[in-house]
Design a protein around this motif. Sequence first.
Motif, PDB file in Angstrom:
ATOM      1  N   ARG A 372       0.838  -1.208   0.000  1.00 37.82           N
ATOM      2  CA  ARG A 372       0.000   0.000   0.000  1.00 37.82           C
ATOM      3  C   ARG A 372       0.867   1.251   0.000  1.00 37.82           C
ATOM      4  O   ARG A 372       0.585   2.215  -0.717  1.00 37.82           O
ATOM      5  N   LYS A 373       1.926   1.247   0.798  1.00 42.86           N
ATOM      6  CA  LYS A 373       2.815   2.404   0.867  1.00 42.86           C
ATOM      7  C   LYS A 373       3.532   2.622  -0.457  1.00 42.86           C
ATOM      8  O   LYS A 373       3.672   3.762  -0.923  1.00 42.86           O
ATOM      9  N   HIS A 374       3.966   1.546  -1.101  1.00 43.77           N
ATOM     10  CA  HIS A 374       4.604   1.686  -2.411  1.00 43.77           C
ATOM     11  C   HIS A 374       3.649   2.322  -3.424  1.00 43.77           C
ATOM     12  O   HIS A 374       4.035   3.216  -4.186  1.00 43.77           O
ATOM     13  N   ILE A 375       2.423   1.850  -3.439  1.00 41.22           N
ATOM     14  CA  ILE A 375       1.458   2.371  -4.409  1.00 41.22           C
ATOM     15  C   ILE A 375       1.099   3.826  -4.101  1.00 41.22           C
ATOM     16  O   ILE A 375       0.949   4.639  -5.012  1.00 41.22           O
ATOM     17  N   LEU A 376       1.007   4.177  -2.841  1.00 42.36           N
ATOM     18  CA  LEU A 376       0.808   5.579  -2.481  1.00 42.36           C
ATOM     19  C   LEU A 376       1.982   6.435  -2.945  1.00 42.36           C
ATOM     20  O   LEU A 376       1.795   7.537  -3.473  1.00 42.36           O
TER      21      LEU A 376
END
Length: 453
Positions: A372-376
């Motif tokens: 999720r953090k990567h995609i954000l």
Amino acid sequence: MQISLTQKYNVPGPRYTSYPTVPYWNEADFTTEKWAASFQKSFSESNFQDGISLYIHLPFCESMCTFCGCNKRITKNHSVEETYIKALLKEWSLYCRLLPEKPSIKEIHLGGGTPTFFSTNNLEHLINGIFSYANKAADYEFSFEGHPNNTTYEQLKKLYDLGFRRVSFGVQDYAEKVQKAIHRIQPFHNVAKVTFWAKEIGYTSIGHDIIFGLPYQTIEDVIDTIEKTNSLKPDRLAFYSYAHVPWIKGNGQRGFNEENLPKDAEKRKLYEIGKQLLAQNSYHEIGMDHFALTSDSLYKAAHNTKLHRNFMGYSASKTQLMIGLGVSSISDSWYSFAQNTKNLEDYYQLLEWDKLPVVKGHILNEEDLIIRKHILNLTCELETSWNNTLNFKEINSVLKNLAEIENDGLIIIEKDSLKITEAGRPFVRNICMAFDLHLKRKSPETNLFSMTV
């Protein structure tokens, strides 16, 4: 014959307002009790520092727009307003009962449907009712979506007095043939009127939503729409691709034929021409499909690497906890997602039973939180890195899947980081898909997503 990058990468894919995306939520492991524990945990971590966000879904519209993918209820009967607001405030009270103290609200967004379907008095009743259980954060930002055909001066003034400083108006396109096809007849005069009213009243961020890829839309239509838009000089713009998903939205998106839609290179040219015109008029590209003047908070957030993205879209500020109120609304505690029932009658019934109207959700595991953090990072900052805290065991496989995208000049990969190039901006969703481990492990067998480009 050599195919273009647009043709090559124009595949079905998520819009990444969340990760995991809704079709990959593990509903079997989700309960309302787990959700309650999750948002209580998030509240305890973030309330004093960041405050919380509220997304309030107001689903009613007087007519059906055939481009729209939102959850809505078509009616001209305005007696539904009071019943719905009573239900919203009941839902909010149920959440507040589960919190140890009064929440501090940093963001409110009224979405729809058509929020300006509701009368001035009922909108005031809703917001005052919300704050009978809550306080305003010091740096709050309240926003709403307005329909140019029915937004009144009184609504704009009252919401301003209640603390709203940002408003977005749905424009879509000014060409009459396009407006007829999408069942949204909306003269330029109406948009100009509400925009000038908002400026006169003192709104600090006025946005317009424009869509490319609509039926019968031509390059001349996009040029005309953006020239008219520039004459009004909104502070920010959403200029995004029409999502044609009739298999999800049913007859609402079958008001025209597939062959009436611009496709592939033709469709992408609409965007590139529009983007060029916006740049010439001092608008800066922000994340995916958004543009803003340097004076707008969205530009400043992007410039200071504080841009955030959630189910409300891009935001200039981040809260860890977002509670969604209303039929079909989605809540986000960072550790889990929860979605309300999409059926209005079920929504009322659950609240009558003193139950949160949540019907499905997902509890994020450690891997989900990392991805999720990567995609954000990719959608907000156009780059990411996999250092110790964001490393995961499938990273080499992800990089292998990105090799062709790198060869096409869309990204630059270094030792432990990735940066999206200017040429790669139109393909952010494709790059995110390489990180999407749920999608990688189980490709959809039926139509789930709109096209990426």
